[in-house]
Design an enzyme around this catalytic site. Structure first.
Site, PDB file in Angstrom:
ATOM      1  N   GLU A 248       3.708  -1.531  -4.143  1.00  0.00           N
ATOM      2  CA  GLU A 248       2.856  -2.097  -5.191  1.00  0.00           C
ATOM      3  C   GLU A 248       1.680  -2.723  -4.466  1.00  0.00           C
ATOM      4  OE1 GLU A 248       0.761  -4.365  -7.105  1.00  0.00           O
ATOM      5  OE2 GLU A 248       2.432  -5.787  -7.129  1.00  0.00           O
ATOM      6  N   CYS A 282      -3.384  -8.916  -7.616  1.00  0.00           N
ATOM      7  CA  CYS A 282      -3.518  -7.470  -7.435  1.00  0.00           C
ATOM      8  C   CYS A 282      -4.082  -6.793  -8.671  1.00  0.00           C
ATOM      9  CB  CYS A 282      -2.176  -6.856  -7.060  1.00  0.00           C
ATOM     10  SG  CYS A 282      -0.853  -7.207  -8.235  1.00  0.00           S
TER      11      CYS A 282
END
EC number: 1.2.1.-
Length: 488
Positions: A248, A282
């Site tokens: 991720e 993110c």
């Protein structure tokens, strides 16, 4: 000065060395952290492997594993003030965010506690009358969970929760930039009663900690959240052992606003998308793509709203905006902003390092319309910098949204339902938020395309990431096998 320890095989121990942890709000040392080196990493993995095969863990039923996770969730809730305060001190994230995020951490562990006894195999209706076959799901083995400094408790929960629910054991590596929250979390693992070695918590630097862990032959699955460059090192390290890897990674997420939308909602969502957590997320919506006809009005109102954001000490509940985590990060952001202005981008707000102590950097908006090569448009800054561009057609919005190798998240604001459906089909990202942003749930998978990684966290999908399948055949006939050389 506070001291922290590693947690290996059910025991707390000092590191091979110590290193300083800096409070980003003051720039001062506030704690000593333990550094795990090769020997301790190896012992942590060995402990996890031994625990994986030991009956104290492997002999538990799925519902018994779930009960341990339920207890862990309760302990996280009970310890929320302490955990939130540590995360705020170590990372600079405001206490309002860390406090609310701890509630999500508990919910993720609680969700996977309930899911533990629902990871099922299946019957296979094979076309052979004398045979039966079925699929069994089994835990993959030792998991190396490697998380970055931002939202460590949350980002570890989405790995550790499903891994334990599936029956795996874990070596959890906290980021050396701010490891305090996870080293404290190890105490909750211990208190919850997990058998020794089931979860081990370490921290340390790349060459002697992260590299050793990701290359370890006993690690079956590596779950990593972080940047693409580190991910490439991890993939190379894991190749020797062909360990499974889920990633991720970062993003350069587009926030797309059409003229037919509710402007007030879009403004608040854009503030949340890029300036919450000081942009250190993110999924930060760092590229605003605005329909040309409303650009001037939207930017004016956005700039006015940004000026009212309350910057201050992160441990003050009234503060809305805190410091960056490291001085190095602030320097990188300033360099990219300056370079983008040199390339022709127009500075709307911010853009200058804040005076005083700590690693503060103001909310910054760059109008990059007509400056397609501006560095801020293409670089994941991991900070509070919004790059603005315009579009005049839906097709142009899609083209610009997809003009990046990343594909983690995106936001689309429109009141046109059919357009919303067209946009969700066309945008290449693992998450599309429609008329909202930065929303998560334990039930919903999370992950990206391209340089934003592969694999999914959240929901049943995440638990299945930590399993492998076994196909079992049963011959039902009493008749002898007539021809051993014919495939049946």
């Amino acid at each position: 000065m506070q001291q922290f320890q590693l947690y290996i095989n059910g025991k707390f121990e000092d590191g091979a060395a110590q290193f300083d942890s800096i409070n980003p709000a003051t720039g001062e040392i506030w704690a000593k952290m333990p550094e795990a080196r090769t020997d301790q990493v190896n012992r942590a993995v060995d402990a996890a492997e031994q625990a994986f095969y030991d009956s104290s863990w492997s002999g538990l039923t799925a519902s018994q594993r779930g009960k341990l996770l339920y207890k862990l969730a309760d302990l996280v809730e009970k310890s929320a003030p302490r955990l939130a305060a540590l995360e705020t001190t170590d990372t600079g994230k405001i206490i309002r965010e860390t406090s609310s995020q701890i509630a999500y951490v508990a919910e993720y562990y609680r969700y996977y506690a309930g899911l533990a006894d629902k990871i099922e195999g299946s019957f296979i209706p094979v076309d052979k009358p004398d045979m039966q076959a079925w699929l069994v799901r089994e835990p993959v083995g030792v998991v190396a969970a490697i998380v970055p400094w931002n939202s460590q408790l949350f980002l570890s929960a989405v790995k550790v929760g499903p891994a334990l629910a599936a029956g795996c054991t874990v070596v959890l590596k906290a980021s050396e930039e701010a490891p305090a929250p996870l080293l404290e979390f190890a105490k909750l693992i211990d208190e919850a009663g997990f058998p020794a070695g089931v979860v081990n918590v370490i921290t340390g630097f790349g060459p002697e900690c992260g590299a050793v862990l990701s290359a370890h032959p006993k690690v079956a699955h590596i779950a990593f959240t972080g940047g693409p460059e580190t991910a490439k090192h991890i993939v190379r390290n894991s190749a020797e052992n062909l360990a499974k890897v889920s990633l991720e990674l970062g993003g350069k997420s587009p926030f797309i606003v059409f003229a037919d939308t509710d402007i007030n909602s879009a403004l608040n969502a854009q503030i949340a998308a890029i300036f919450a957590a000081t942009g250190q997320s993110c999924v930060a919506g760092s590229r605003l793509l605005i329909e040309e006809s409303i650009k001037d009005e939207f930017l004016q109102r956005l700039a006015e709203r940004v000026q009212s954001i309350k910057m201050g000490l992160p441990d003050d509940m009234q503060t809305e905006y805190g410091p960056l985590c490291t001085l190095k990060q602030r320097e990188k952001i300033q360099q990219v902003v300056q370079r983008s202005v040199e390339q022709g981008a127009k500075l709307i707000t911010g853009g200058q390092v804040c005076d005083g102590a700590g690693y503060y950097y103001p909310p910054t908006i760059l109008d990059c319309s007509g400056v397609s090569d501006a560095q801020s448009i293409h670089t994941e800054l991991f900070g509070p910098v919004l790059s603005v561009d315009t579009f005049s057609t839906e097709a142009e919005a899609i083209q610009k949204a997809n003009s990046t190798p990343y594909g983690l998240a995106s936001g689309v604001f429109t009141s046109n339902l059919t357009r919303a459906h067209r946009m969700t089909r066309a945008i290449r990202s693992g998450i599309v938020w429609l008329n909202t942003y930065r929303v998560v749930s334990p039930l919903a998978p999370f992950g990206g395309y391209g340089l934003s990684g592969h694999g999914r966290e959240g929901g049943l999908s995440a638990a299945l990431e930590y399993t492998t399948t076994k196909t079992v055949w049963l011959r039902m006939s009493d008749q002898p096998i007539d021809d051993p050389f014919v495939m049946r």
